[in-house]
Scaffold this motif. Structure first.
Motif, mmCIF file in Angstrom:
data_model
loop_
_atom_site.group_PDB
_atom_site.id
_atom_site.type_symbol
_atom_site.label_atom_id
_atom_site.label_comp_id
_atom_site.label_asym_id
_atom_site.label_seq_id
_atom_site.Cartn_x
_atom_site.Cartn_y
_atom_site.Cartn_z
ATOM 1 N N LEU A 4 -11.767 16.592 104.930
ATOM 2 C CA LEU A 4 -11.223 17.985 104.967
ATOM 3 C C LEU A 4 -11.150 18.425 103.103
ATOM 4 O O LEU A 4 -11.718 18.930 102.533
ATOM 5 C CB LEU A 4 -9.752 18.168 105.104
ATOM 6 N N ILE A 5 -10.654 16.958 102.447
ATOM 7 C CA ILE A 5 -10.464 17.540 100.935
ATOM 8 C C ILE A 5 -12.005 18.350 100.268
ATOM 9 O O ILE A 5 -11.789 18.845 99.019
ATOM 10 C CB ILE A 5 -10.095 16.040 100.054
ATOM 11 N N ALA A 6 -12.872 17.090 100.825
ATOM 12 C CA ALA A 6 -14.638 17.272 100.059
ATOM 13 C C ALA A 6 -15.045 19.449 100.152
ATOM 14 O O ALA A 6 -15.782 19.914 100.217
ATOM 15 C CB ALA A 6 -15.473 16.466 100.739
ATOM 16 N N ARG A 7 -14.272 19.340 102.095
ATOM 17 C CA ARG A 7 -15.199 20.672 101.971
ATOM 18 C C ARG A 7 -13.823 21.450 101.340
ATOM 19 O O ARG A 7 -14.076 23.251 101.460
ATOM 20 C CB ARG A 7 -13.879 20.957 103.956
ATOM 21 N N ASP A 8 -12.710 21.801 101.079
ATOM 22 C CA ASP A 8 -11.770 22.053 100.578
ATOM 23 C C ASP A 8 -12.902 22.592 99.105
ATOM 24 O O ASP A 8 -12.441 23.449 98.804
ATOM 25 C CB ASP A 8 -10.443 21.979 101.149
ATOM 26 N N LEU A 9 -12.782 21.239 98.501
ATOM 27 C CA LEU A 9 -13.329 21.502 97.567
ATOM 28 C C LEU A 9 -15.098 22.723 97.242
ATOM 29 O O LEU A 9 -14.379 23.330 96.272
ATOM 30 C CB LEU A 9 -13.411 20.329 96.717
ATOM 31 N N ALA A 10 -15.601 22.364 98.338
ATOM 32 C CA ALA A 10 -16.679 23.670 98.584
ATOM 33 C C ALA A 10 -17.107 24.688 98.768
ATOM 34 O O ALA A 10 -17.229 25.495 98.078
ATOM 35 C CB ALA A 10 -17.890 22.494 99.857
ATOM 36 N N ASP A 11 -15.631 25.064 99.375
ATOM 37 C CA ASP A 11 -15.512 26.487 100.052
ATOM 38 C C ASP A 11 -14.438 27.039 98.855
ATOM 39 O O ASP A 11 -15.021 28.311 98.382
ATOM 40 C CB ASP A 11 -14.088 26.367 100.958
ATOM 41 N N ALA A 12 -13.401 26.497 97.628
ATOM 42 C CA ALA A 12 -13.206 26.913 96.738
ATOM 43 C C ALA A 12 -14.277 27.466 95.626
ATOM 44 O O ALA A 12 -14.250 28.384 94.831
ATOM 45 C CB ALA A 12 -12.200 25.682 96.063
ATOM 46 N N ARG A 22 -10.423 31.115 96.738
ATOM 47 C CA ARG A 22 -10.781 29.576 96.116
ATOM 48 C C ARG A 22 -9.010 29.198 95.634
ATOM 49 O O ARG A 22 -9.536 27.998 96.000
ATOM 50 C CB ARG A 22 -11.210 30.502 95.467
ATOM 51 N N PHE A 23 -8.660 29.866 94.784
ATOM 52 C CA PHE A 23 -7.350 28.842 94.237
ATOM 53 C C PHE A 23 -6.518 28.422 95.554
ATOM 54 O O PHE A 23 -6.312 27.276 94.981
ATOM 55 C CB PHE A 23 -6.502 29.541 93.707
ATOM 56 N N ALA A 24 -6.263 28.726 95.946
ATOM 57 C CA ALA A 24 -5.762 28.026 98.008
ATOM 58 C C ALA A 24 -5.977 27.421 98.193
ATOM 59 O O ALA A 24 -5.858 26.096 98.389
ATOM 60 C CB ALA A 24 -5.361 29.753 98.856
ATOM 61 N N THR A 25 -7.749 27.776 98.405
ATOM 62 C CA THR A 25 -8.630 26.213 98.551
ATOM 63 C C THR A 25 -7.752 25.109 97.818
ATOM 64 O O THR A 25 -8.143 24.242 98.539
ATOM 65 C CB THR A 25 -9.550 27.178 99.313
ATOM 66 N N ALA A 26 -8.369 25.232 96.976
ATOM 67 C CA ALA A 26 -8.477 24.329 95.909
ATOM 68 C C ALA A 26 -7.126 23.823 95.775
ATOM 69 O O ALA A 26 -7.260 22.351 95.589
ATOM 70 C CB ALA A 26 -8.677 24.523 94.528
ATOM 71 N N TYR A 27 -5.666 24.369 96.003
ATOM 72 C CA TYR A 27 -4.490 23.594 95.794
ATOM 73 C C TYR A 27 -4.617 23.629 97.149
ATOM 74 O O TYR A 27 -4.019 21.798 97.072
ATOM 75 C CB TYR A 27 -3.274 24.615 95.979
ATOM 76 N N ASN A 28 -5.487 24.035 98.184
ATOM 77 C CA ASN A 28 -4.816 22.370 99.172
ATOM 78 C C ASN A 28 -5.835 21.384 99.334
ATOM 79 O O ASN A 28 -5.105 20.466 100.124
ATOM 80 C CB ASN A 28 -5.860 23.138 101.206
ATOM 81 N N ALA A 29 -6.696 21.375 99.194
ATOM 82 C CA ALA A 29 -7.976 19.891 98.557
ATOM 83 C C ALA A 29 -6.650 19.787 97.604
ATOM 84 O O ALA A 29 -6.665 17.683 97.753
ATOM 85 C CB ALA A 29 -9.012 20.105 96.992
ATOM 86 N N ALA A 30 -6.147 19.668 96.655
ATOM 87 C CA ALA A 30 -5.121 18.752 95.733
ATOM 88 C C ALA A 30 -4.728 18.402 95.946
ATOM 89 O O ALA A 30 -3.712 17.460 96.241
ATOM 90 C CB ALA A 30 -4.819 19.506 94.123
ATOM 91 N N LEU A 31 -3.322 19.036 97.089
ATOM 92 C CA LEU A 31 -2.613 18.459 97.733
ATOM 93 C C LEU A 31 -2.358 17.463 99.357
ATOM 94 O O LEU A 31 -1.944 16.623 98.624
ATOM 95 C CB LEU A 31 -1.696 20.071 98.166
#
Length: 89
Positions: A4-12, A22-31
């Motif tokens: 999930l983290i890898a996918r969100d970082l790729a999507d960001a 893109r920020f919200a997706t990166a933020y979700n990966a960080a969270l």
């Protein structure tokens, strides 16, 4: 959770998304990464008002000062949300 983290970082990094998406997706990966680090340390954050901030603050406690700048950045990003109706989740 790593997937999930890898996918969100790729999507960001996808150019087709808006900057705020893109920020919200990166933020979700960080969270999610914060939640993983906290869980690996044997803790769990309850889903309550302010749990995003608690997650970020706890990440620094479990991972140490090396993540301070990242935690500080994401906490800075939460400030405008604090002022929004409903505040930060």
């Amino acid at each position: 959770m790593r997937a999930l983290i890898a996918r969100d970082l790729a999507d960001a990094n996808l150019a087709g998304f808006s900057a705020d998406r893109r920020f919200a997706t990166a933020y979700n990966a960080a969270l999610q990464a914060a939640h993983r680090a906290i869980a690996c340390a044997g803790y769990r954050i309850m889903s309550k008002v302010g749990h995003h901030r608690v997650s970020l603050e706890s990440t620094e406690l479990v991972l140490g000062k090396a993540v301070h700048n990242y935690v500080d950045y994401f906490e800075t990003c939460l400030r405008p949300l604090d002022a929004a109706p409903g505040g930060v989740p």
